[in-house]
Design a protein around this motif. Structure first.
Motif, PDB file in Angstrom:
ATOM      1  N   GLY A 100     117.187   5.061  27.115  1.00 49.81           N
ATOM      2  CA  GLY A 100     117.080   6.340  26.694  1.00 49.81           C
ATOM      3  C   GLY A 100     118.646   7.010  26.761  1.00 49.81           C
ATOM      4  N   PRO A 101     119.016   7.915  26.009  1.00 52.92           N
ATOM      5  CA  PRO A 101     120.519   8.182  26.000  1.00 52.92           C
ATOM      6  C   PRO A 101     120.955   8.917  27.231  1.00 52.92           C
ATOM      7  N   THR A 127     120.914   0.487  22.372  1.00 59.82           N
ATOM      8  CA  THR A 127     120.045   0.830  21.489  1.00 59.82           C
ATOM      9  C   THR A 127     119.089   1.978  21.820  1.00 59.82           C
ATOM     10  N   THR A 128     118.708   2.691  20.897  1.00 61.34           N
ATOM     11  CA  THR A 128     118.115   4.070  21.389  1.00 61.34           C
ATOM     12  C   THR A 128     116.483   3.403  21.939  1.00 61.34           C
TER      13      THR A 128
END
Length: 301
Positions: A100-101, A127-128
């Motif tokens: 997660g960001p 990656t997301t």
């Protein structure tokens, strides 16, 4: 001799079961939905087992189909990974991490220099990911918040996700007891509406309710707290570095379990890949370090 029946049909079935439709499977395999349907029918005839219940506008896997797909997907994933390994240039070693960001920005990225120092030849790609994102087929692993139950995946616990309020140092002096918290100053996170009610209930604060500005991610709410906009509900390990640096303080000693943990999530075949093994060893050690170094939350006087 291995008994491999109709590999095209097996591939068509696995894609249809995973995606939930013949059309989606056809798009993935670059054939028509009708071709996928025919191949699956042929496979069922050869196996003598029904793999799907065909219902209006949707496919439902039978018990045998679910068992078959749960075993086939990791096999195809492992085959794709093995093919990528032998066809990639020998100098390229890629590790793709789904995360997660906020976790990436608040914990993982600040520590990646240490991993790169130990493993300079591994190209780490973020990656997301996050709790709402499905596990990506191209991921080497993911770091996700949850209950530890991801079917078909191994989940190893990294952190407890404890909750405690945090704010800028200049706001902490006015917070002597939990009852001093005022609803309009309590910063909220849209996807975690239960955080403040859980903490306030544990603190026996009946009259306060969170009515402050709402943010999409924890990272946004925590940055707003650093800037003095209000009090955010902190979650471990997002807040550890800010507490250690003094950018945020924890006015109260009470922390409340969120009811979930952070996990390193991966497919079993990854345990045979040296780059993943190196990252797994490093991330487990790095996850343990904050707890060993942590001196506890700072408290307002």
């Amino acid at each position: 001799m291995r008994r491999l029946l109709f590999l095209n049909g097996i591939k068509a079935f696995e894609a249809a079961a995973r995606s939930g439709s013949f059309a989606a499977a056809g798009s993935e395999l670059n054939v028509s939905a009708a071709a996928v349907s025919r191949m699956v029918h042929l496979l069922e005839d050869r196996l003598g087992v029904a793999l799907f219940e065909r219902k209006a506008n949707r496919l439902v896997t039978t018990a045998a189909g679910r068992t078959y797909q749960s075993g086939l997907t990791p096999i195809f994933d492992a085959l794709a990974s093995l093919t990528a390994q032998i066809t990639a240039p020998s100098s390229v070693r890629v590790l793709t991490i789904g995360v997660g960001p906020t976790f990436a920005m608040r914990w993982l990225i600040p520590r990646l220099a240490d991993f790169h120092k130990q493993e300079p030849n591994i190209d780490v790609r973020i990656t997301t990911g996050g709790a709402a994102a499905p596990f990506g087929e191209d991921w080497s692993c993911g770091i996700q918040l949850g209950d530890g139950e991801w079917p078909g995946l191994i989940a190893e616990p990294l952190f407890a996700a404890d909750l405690l309020p945090v704010c800028a140092p200049r706001l902490a002096s006015s917070l002597k007891r939990p009852g001093d918290l005022k609803g309009p100053t309590l910063l909220r996170v849209a996807h975690s509406p239960d955080d403040w009610p859980s903490w306030l209930k544990a603190a026996s604060v009946a009259r306060a309710s969170a009515r402050g500005p709402e943010f999409q991610f924890y990272g946004q709410a925590l940055q707003a707290a650093v800037d003095g906009l209000g009090i955010a509900m902190g979650i471990r390990p997002y807040i550890d570095d800010d507490l250690a640096a003094g950018r945020l303080v924890a006015p109260f000693t009470l922390s409340v379990p969120k009811g979930m943990r952070w996990y390193l999530v991966y497919r079993e075949f990854r345990t045979g890949q040296r780059d993943f093994v190196a990252f797994r060893r490093w991330v487990i050690r790095a996850a343990a370090e904050p707890a060993a170094r942590r001196k506890g939350p700072r408290h307002a006087n």
